[in-house]
Design a protein around this motif. Structure first.
Motif, PDB file in Angstrom:
ATOM      1  N   THR A 606       0.834  -1.208   0.000  1.00  0.00           N
ATOM      2  CA  THR A 606       0.000   0.000   0.000  1.00  0.00           C
ATOM      3  C   THR A 606       0.863   1.251   0.000  1.00  0.00           C
ATOM      4  O   THR A 606       0.524   2.266  -0.634  1.00  0.00           O
ATOM      5  CB  THR A 606      -0.929  -0.003   1.224  1.00  0.00           C
ATOM      6  OG1 THR A 606      -1.729  -1.191   1.208  1.00  0.00           O
ATOM      7  CG2 THR A 606      -1.854   1.207   1.216  1.00  0.00           C
ATOM      8  N   THR A 607       1.999   1.195   0.700  1.00  0.00           N
ATOM      9  CA  THR A 607       2.908   2.339   0.733  1.00  0.00           C
ATOM     10  C   THR A 607       3.324   2.736  -0.680  1.00  0.00           C
ATOM     11  O   THR A 607       3.440   3.928  -1.000  1.00  0.00           O
ATOM     12  CB  THR A 607       4.162   1.991   1.561  1.00  0.00           C
ATOM     13  OG1 THR A 607       3.752   1.612   2.875  1.00  0.00           O
ATOM     14  CG2 THR A 607       5.117   3.168   1.645  1.00  0.00           C
ATOM     15  N   TYR A 608       3.534   1.742  -1.525  1.00  0.00           N
ATOM     16  CA  TYR A 608       3.982   2.011  -2.898  1.00  0.00           C
ATOM     17  C   TYR A 608       2.818   2.020  -3.889  1.00  0.00           C
ATOM     18  O   TYR A 608       3.026   1.850  -5.099  1.00  0.00           O
ATOM     19  CB  TYR A 608       5.046   0.983  -3.300  1.00  0.00           C
ATOM     20  CG  TYR A 608       6.307   1.138  -2.465  1.00  0.00           C
ATOM     21  CD1 TYR A 608       7.218   2.149  -2.739  1.00  0.00           C
ATOM     22  CD2 TYR A 608       6.544   0.304  -1.379  1.00  0.00           C
ATOM     23  CE1 TYR A 608       8.350   2.314  -1.965  1.00  0.00           C
ATOM     24  CE2 TYR A 608       7.681   0.461  -0.595  1.00  0.00           C
ATOM     25  CZ  TYR A 608       8.579   1.466  -0.888  1.00  0.00           C
ATOM     26  OH  TYR A 608       9.695   1.643  -0.106  1.00  0.00           O
ATOM     27  N   HIS A 609       1.612   2.179  -3.366  1.00  0.00           N
ATOM     28  CA  HIS A 609       0.404   2.349  -4.170  1.00  0.00           C
ATOM     29  C   HIS A 609       0.113   1.127  -5.051  1.00  0.00           C
ATOM     30  O   HIS A 609      -0.521   1.263  -6.102  1.00  0.00           O
ATOM     31  CB  HIS A 609       0.489   3.604  -5.048  1.00  0.00           C
ATOM     32  CG  HIS A 609       0.740   4.852  -4.259  1.00  0.00           C
ATOM     33  ND1 HIS A 609       0.773   6.100  -4.806  1.00  0.00           N
ATOM     34  CD2 HIS A 609       0.980   5.065  -2.936  1.00  0.00           C
ATOM     35  CE1 HIS A 609       1.026   7.013  -3.884  1.00  0.00           C
ATOM     36  NE2 HIS A 609       1.164   6.398  -2.731  1.00  0.00           N
ATOM     37  N   LEU A 610       0.566  -0.035  -4.656  1.00  0.00           N
ATOM     38  CA  LEU A 610       0.279  -1.274  -5.404  1.00  0.00           C
ATOM     39  C   LEU A 610      -0.976  -1.901  -4.789  1.00  0.00           C
ATOM     40  O   LEU A 610      -0.933  -2.918  -4.095  1.00  0.00           O
ATOM     41  CB  LEU A 610       1.481  -2.216  -5.332  1.00  0.00           C
ATOM     42  CG  LEU A 610       2.790  -1.626  -5.889  1.00  0.00           C
ATOM     43  CD1 LEU A 610       3.976  -2.525  -5.573  1.00  0.00           C
ATOM     44  CD2 LEU A 610       2.647  -1.421  -7.402  1.00  0.00           C
ATOM     45  N   TYR A 611      -2.091  -1.258  -5.069  1.00  0.00           N
ATOM     46  CA  TYR A 611      -3.321  -1.596  -4.341  1.00  0.00           C
ATOM     47  C   TYR A 611      -3.843  -2.994  -4.665  1.00  0.00           C
ATOM     48  O   TYR A 611      -4.372  -3.686  -3.799  1.00  0.00           O
ATOM     49  CB  TYR A 611      -4.397  -0.553  -4.624  1.00  0.00           C
ATOM     50  CG  TYR A 611      -3.971   0.844  -4.225  1.00  0.00           C
ATOM     51  CD1 TYR A 611      -3.575   1.112  -2.924  1.00  0.00           C
ATOM     52  CD2 TYR A 611      -3.956   1.880  -5.154  1.00  0.00           C
ATOM     53  CE1 TYR A 611      -3.172   2.387  -2.538  1.00  0.00           C
ATOM     54  CE2 TYR A 611      -3.555   3.161  -4.786  1.00  0.00           C
ATOM     55  CZ  TYR A 611      -3.163   3.401  -3.482  1.00  0.00           C
ATOM     56  OH  TYR A 611      -2.756   4.659  -3.110  1.00  0.00           O
ATOM     57  N   LEU A 612      -3.738  -3.407  -5.929  1.00  0.00           N
ATOM     58  CA  LEU A 612      -4.262  -4.720  -6.304  1.00  0.00           C
ATOM     59  C   LEU A 612      -3.477  -5.820  -5.590  1.00  0.00           C
ATOM     60  O   LEU A 612      -4.067  -6.755  -5.017  1.00  0.00           O
ATOM     61  CB  LEU A 612      -4.170  -4.899  -7.825  1.00  0.00           C
ATOM     62  CG  LEU A 612      -4.823  -6.176  -8.376  1.00  0.00           C
ATOM     63  CD1 LEU A 612      -6.310  -6.201  -8.022  1.00  0.00           C
ATOM     64  CD2 LEU A 612      -4.639  -6.267  -9.897  1.00  0.00           C
ATOM     65  N   ALA A 613      -2.153  -5.688  -5.598  1.00  0.00           N
ATOM     66  CA  ALA A 613      -1.331  -6.679  -4.908  1.00  0.00           C
ATOM     67  C   ALA A 613      -1.588  -6.640  -3.395  1.00  0.00           C
ATOM     68  O   ALA A 613      -1.624  -7.679  -2.725  1.00  0.00           O
ATOM     69  CB  ALA A 613       0.146  -6.422  -5.196  1.00  0.00           C
ATOM     70  N   ALA A 614      -1.789  -5.425  -2.872  1.00  0.00           N
ATOM     71  CA  ALA A 614      -2.078  -5.304  -1.441  1.00  0.00           C
ATOM     72  C   ALA A 614      -3.389  -6.003  -1.093  1.00  0.00           C
ATOM     73  O   ALA A 614      -3.495  -6.689  -0.063  1.00  0.00           O
ATOM     74  CB  ALA A 614      -2.131  -3.830  -1.044  1.00  0.00           C
ATOM     75  N   ALA A 615      -4.390  -5.827  -1.965  1.00  0.00           N
ATOM     76  CA  ALA A 615      -5.676  -6.490  -1.718  1.00  0.00           C
ATOM     77  C   ALA A 615      -5.521  -8.011  -1.769  1.00  0.00           C
ATOM     78  O   ALA A 615      -6.126  -8.742  -0.964  1.00  0.00           O
ATOM     79  CB  ALA A 615      -6.700  -6.028  -2.757  1.00  0.00           C
ATOM     80  N   LEU A 616      -4.686  -8.478  -2.700  1.00  0.00           N
ATOM     81  CA  LEU A 616      -4.443  -9.922  -2.800  1.00  0.00           C
ATOM     82  C   LEU A 616      -3.828 -10.447  -1.500  1.00  0.00           C
ATOM     83  O   LEU A 616      -4.243 -11.482  -0.960  1.00  0.00           O
ATOM     84  CB  LEU A 616      -3.530 -10.207  -3.992  1.00  0.00           C
ATOM     85  CG  LEU A 616      -3.105 -11.664  -4.178  1.00  0.00           C
ATOM     86  CD1 LEU A 616      -4.329 -12.540  -4.457  1.00  0.00           C
ATOM     87  CD2 LEU A 616      -2.104 -11.789  -5.326  1.00  0.00           C
ATOM     88  N   PHE A 617      -2.844  -9.719  -0.980  1.00  0.00           N
ATOM     89  CA  PHE A 617      -2.221 -10.156   0.264  1.00  0.00           C
ATOM     90  C   PHE A 617      -3.177  -9.985   1.458  1.00  0.00           C
ATOM     91  O   PHE A 617      -3.030 -10.671   2.463  1.00  0.00           O
ATOM     92  CB  PHE A 617      -0.911  -9.408   0.500  1.00  0.00           C
ATOM     93  CG  PHE A 617       0.259 -10.084  -0.141  1.00  0.00           C
ATOM     94  CD1 PHE A 617       0.911 -11.123   0.504  1.00  0.00           C
ATOM     95  CD2 PHE A 617       0.679  -9.717  -1.400  1.00  0.00           C
ATOM     96  CE1 PHE A 617       1.977 -11.764  -0.093  1.00  0.00           C
ATOM     97  CE2 PHE A 617       1.746 -10.363  -2.016  1.00  0.00           C
ATOM     98  CZ  PHE A 617       2.406 -11.392  -1.360  1.00  0.00           C
ATOM     99  N   GLY A 618      -4.137  -9.067   1.324  1.00  0.00           N
ATOM    100  CA  GLY A 618      -5.163  -8.968   2.357  1.00  0.00           C
ATOM    101  C   GLY A 618      -5.971 -10.257   2.436  1.00  0.00           C
ATOM    102  O   GLY A 618      -6.279 -10.760   3.529  1.00  0.00           O
ATOM    103  N   VAL A 619      -6.288 -10.803   1.269  1.00  0.00           N
ATOM    104  CA  VAL A 619      -7.015 -12.081   1.234  1.00  0.00           C
ATOM    105  C   VAL A 619      -6.142 -13.208   1.800  1.00  0.00           C
ATOM    106  O   VAL A 619      -6.611 -14.071   2.555  1.00  0.00           O
ATOM    107  CB  VAL A 619      -7.449 -12.399  -0.216  1.00  0.00           C
ATOM    108  CG1 VAL A 619      -8.079 -13.793  -0.296  1.00  0.00           C
ATOM    109  CG2 VAL A 619      -8.411 -11.334  -0.716  1.00  0.00           C
ATOM    110  N   VAL A 620      -4.854 -13.170   1.432  1.00  0.00           N
ATOM    111  CA  VAL A 620      -3.933 -14.184   1.964  1.00  0.00           C
ATOM    112  C   VAL A 620      -3.858 -14.088   3.490  1.00  0.00           C
ATOM    113  O   VAL A 620      -3.853 -15.105   4.200  1.00  0.00           O
ATOM    114  CB  VAL A 620      -2.527 -14.001   1.343  1.00  0.00           C
ATOM    115  CG1 VAL A 620      -1.520 -14.936   2.030  1.00  0.00           C
ATOM    116  CG2 VAL A 620      -2.562 -14.274  -0.149  1.00  0.00           C
TER     117      VAL A 620
END
Length: 836
Positions: A606-620
């Motif tokens: 999220t710090t680097y604005h990679l929101y899609l990847a952040a959301a994926l890791f949220g699911v993980v």
């Protein structure tokens, strides 16, 4: 099993062999890091926090070198900004608070005579979160990307992305991740103190260190969440442009100052009270008598904590507050000296009445009191508004802060290090090196910081990277720089002493002749913590109870065996410590580490604005949490087991007697406090803006009230499911859980629907409405996950009417969710009138 059986040495040897096997740590270059034993995790925590302290100290030395002479150019202004921001942030967030939690994780099980704390995997998760977050924040300076807005990150300079780089995001999201570990540790410590005391250890027999831990952990629960709420608003403004602190769009930077200092001032006492706790353990030992004024000290600790939450505004005297506010908060700031004085005078009286054995730990304790009192006196000065207006943001405040923190935190910790080193390693540190280090540090501290009082009064502002020679304060700064290097030399001597420790011979058991439980530890201690859980009849059982140590060692108290091959400890009642059950503890696992890595990835991406990847890791992360929880609250192979002395205890608990219920309740208290910070923000804007919301569309009342009705429906269905399940109606309870999840889904749709047409970038009114609704909707979604998880547990046979901890725990969550929905939806739906 008869207690007389413990006379059989062969039986005792067999018990010890089983305990040794059960508590054996994992081995291998990787799996050794999957250990969850609090003794070992606490040591990792301590070493990591100590390493961060040394790193932050090096940053301070670079700053002092830059300021040694006027108009120096060793570092640039930008680098200097990063240095002082990272120094302050690391000392407060990566050293002072984590070090207290680390030491407590090591000491508390032994102080309480417990095999371990109730959630060892939670401690491991907290450690890995702390390590990852700390490396992320601290390492940013090597990439010229460290935060540069000061450790308080005042907006609007820090919320404007054109004025501050990615360092502000690293500070905000990295430290938010670390705050997760702090709250996790606080939950573990509170439940440990309340539920894991040995039989007989009533609240008035608890070691004072445990009292202080309880007070400080509760302070963390109420102090950190407002900062988390502020972090949320801060990042919403930086990442999405929602104007919470933008005055041009109705926002107000002072809201951040309120939220920050509601956290920031109690933070000072959060790091100070554990040091007083160390005094409370050391002074009776070296006076060789009970501590005088035990109840007064407890009341003073609670009073200090209470008052500390009423002082935050004295950091804002220069912001133009009303006179009545200045008078109230100035008086409250003076009042905190009273409980602090009670504690210090109780320690002096104990030394006066005892036969003092002067030692290296006591030298550190005495020296730290002297340093702290100087800081306290200057604190009384800056608590007076007219003086504060003159000294505000000058080096006088820097001197005050460091006298308080070094005298109130660092030196006591070093004293505690010399005191408890034999307990942790079995080796004593060198008295000669210890005293040498102390005197070097003591002189260095005063040479560094006392001149800062004068340079501050001469007008030198804080956070400047250089100053003109015409100010004639060069000699004061040169003295401070020389003192800082002297202080660092003292720390270096201490580090050398630590490094030489492994080569020294073993110390005798209980080398200080202390009277409290932690000194039952043997120099060649086992991983099981304590051989048998004792019956406590005194505050100093080693001194007062006959043959106490021998009885513990021979397993003549409770739970001397591990017949079922499980890690266990005794749970007792909150007030009078009567045994109520035996619980099975978590074993070594990779799950805490993986969960921490997954959650850390969410913050970092999220710090680097990679929101899609952040959301994926949220699911993980969600998957990891469910994987972790699936093995908990297991139905035991038998309903109860004998623990000795003719007593038999159940192996399963649910409801208010269970540690899991308390953990959920305490976690939700923290959650409710964070939510209160957001609601405070809503009414703060409403108070300062007579036309708050005017000219902007609101959510109306229909949508929020419909969402509220659905939320209450979800809560009612869960409560009904709990009652139906308790009476044996398993199928009906499952149906109610499904209905509850459906109602929560409907509340999410209604809540989000009410936001239709509101532009959160246009003005602070729609922005704060969005935040309150999103917060409530997110909690509804978490509630759905819990309801479906409990349903799955029921279908999988992991829950039945006699073993319903999961259902009772999620009901606690639903109580708080219902309260959140009531406050949030009534607020946005009915206030102000523009929302109608």
């Amino acid at each position: 099993m008869s207690l007389y059986a413990q006379d059989d040495t062969a039986l005792r040897a067999a018990q010890e062999e089983r305990l040794r096997a059960v508590w054996k740590p994992p081995s291998g270059w990787f799996f050794r890091w999957t250990d969850v034993n609090n003794n070992r995790v606490g040591v990792w925590y301590t070493l990591t926090a100590f390493g961060f302290m040394l790193f932050a100290g090096v940053l301070a030395l670079i700053m002092r070198t830059q300021l040694a002479v006027p108009e120096n150019n060793l570092v640039s202004a930008n680098t200097f900004n990063q240095l002082f921001t990272l120094h302050g942030s690391m000392m407060m967030f990566l050293f002072a608070v984590p070090m207290f939690e680390a030491v407590s994780i090591i000491l508390l099980p032994q102080l309480l005579g417990a095999r371990d704390l109730p959630f060892p995997r939670l401690s491991a998760f907290g450690y890995w979160s702390f390590l990852l977050g700390g490396v992320f924040v601290g390492g940013s300076i090597f990439f010229n990307a460290a935060p540069d807005g000061g450790w308080f990150m005042y907006p609007p300079l820090t919320t404007r992305t054109d004025l501050s780089g990615i360092g502000a995001d690293i500070w905000m999201l990295g430290l938010s991740f670390i705050e997760v570990s702090s709250v996790a540790a606080a939950v573990e410590l509170i439940v440990g103190v309340l539920k894991c005391r040995p039989p007989g250890m009533r609240l008035n027999l608890m070691p004072l260190y445990a009292w202080y831990i309880l007070v400080v952990a509760v302070m963390i629960l109420f102090a950190f969440p407002p900062l988390i709420a502020g972090d949320l608003l801060f990042e919403m403004e930086r990442l999405l442009g929602w104007p919470f602190f933008d005055a041009a769009k109705g926002g107000d930077p002072l809201l951040w100052q309120h939220l920050f200092w509601i956290f920031g001032h109690p933070e000072v006492y959060i790091v100070f009270l554990p040091s007083i706790a160390l005094f409370a353990m050391m002074i009776p030992t070296f006076a060789q008598r009970h501590l005088l004024g035990y109840p007064w000290i407890v009341l003073a600790a609670v009073g200090t904590a209470f008052l500390s939450f009423g002082l935050w505004v004295h950091h804002m005297f220069a912001t133009g507050l009303p006179k009545i506010s200045l008078a109230f908060f100035s008086a409250a700031s003076e009042a905190v000296a009273i409980p602090t004085g009670v504690q210090i005078f109780a320690f002096i009286a104990t030394l006066w009445a005892g036969k003092v054995k002067w030692s290296t730990p006591l030298l550190y304790a005495s020296g730290s009191l002297a340093v702290f009192v100087i800081g306290g006196l200057t604190g009384v000065m800056v608590a007076i508004a007219p003086f504060d207006w003159q000294a505000h943001d000058t080096y006088f405040v820097v001197a005050h802060l460091h006298y308080v923190l070094i005298g109130g935190t660092l030196l006591p910790l070093f004293g505690g290090l010399y005191y408890y080193w034999p307990l942790i390693t079995g080796k004593k540190l060198s008295d000669r090196l210890g005293r040498t280090a102390f005197w070097i540090m003591f002189v260095g501290i005063n040479l560094t910081f006392f001149p800062m009082h004068l340079s501050g009064l001469e007008g030198m502002p804080r956070r400047v990277f250089t100053y003109p020679a015409e100010l004639n304060i060069g000699w004061l700064n040169l003295a401070s720089t020389a003192g800082s290097y002297l202080f660092a030399s003292g720390v270096l001597v201490l580090v050398i002493d630590l490094a030489l420790s492994p080569s020294r011979k073993k110390a005798p058991r209980n080398p200080w002749n202390a009277g409290t439980l932690e000194w039952l530890a043997h120099p060649d201690d086992e991983d099981w913590g304590i051989r048998s859980v004792p019956l406590i009849e005194s505050r100093y059982p080693i001194w007062d109870q006959k043959n106490f140590v021998a009885k513990v060692d021979e397993g003549r108290f409770f739970l001397p065996d591990a017949e079922e091959g499980r890690r266990e400890t005794i749970i007792t009642s909150v007030l009078d410590a009567k045994p109520v059950s035996v619980i099975r503890l978590g074993t070594p696992s990779v799950k805490p580490m993986i969960t921490a890595v997954a959650l850390g990835s969410v913050f970092i991406l999220t710090t680097y604005h990679l929101y899609l990847a952040a959301a994926l890791f949220g699911v993980v992360t969600l998957g990891c949490v469910l994987w972790w929880l699936w093995d908990t609250a297991e139905i035991p192979e038998k309903p109860e087991k004998p623990i000795g002395h003719g007593m038999t205890m159940p192996l399963y608990l649910s409801g208010p007697a269970a540690p899991g219920w308390w953990a959920m309740f305490i976690t939700m208290m923290a959650d409710a406090t964070a939510f209160s910070g957001l609601v405070f923000g809503y009414y703060f804007y409403w108070t300062i803006h007579p036309d708050f919301g005017a000219g902007f569309d609101g959510p109306g009342s229909a949508g929020p009230l419909l969402a509220l009705a659905c939320s209450l429906g979800s809560w009612a269905a869960t409560v009904a499911a709990r009652e139906m399940h308790r009476r044996g109606g398993v199928t009906a309870a499952r149906g109610l859980l499904i209905a509850g999840a459906g109602a929560a889904a409907a509340s999410i749709a209604a809540g989000l629907g009410s936001l239709d047409g509101l532009d959160p970038k246009a003005n602070v009114y729609p922005a704060i409405v969005w935040v309150l609704v999103i917060w409530t909707v997110a909690h509804a979604a978490v509630g759905i996950v819990m309801q479906l998880y409990t349903l799955a547990r029921s279908i999988a046979g992991k829950m039945d009417p006699a073993h319903d901890a999961d259902l009772r725990n999620i009901t606690v969550y639903q109580h708080f969710f219902a309260l959140t929905a009531i406050v949030a939806y009534l607020t946005v739906g009915l206030f102000p009138e523009a929302g109608l």
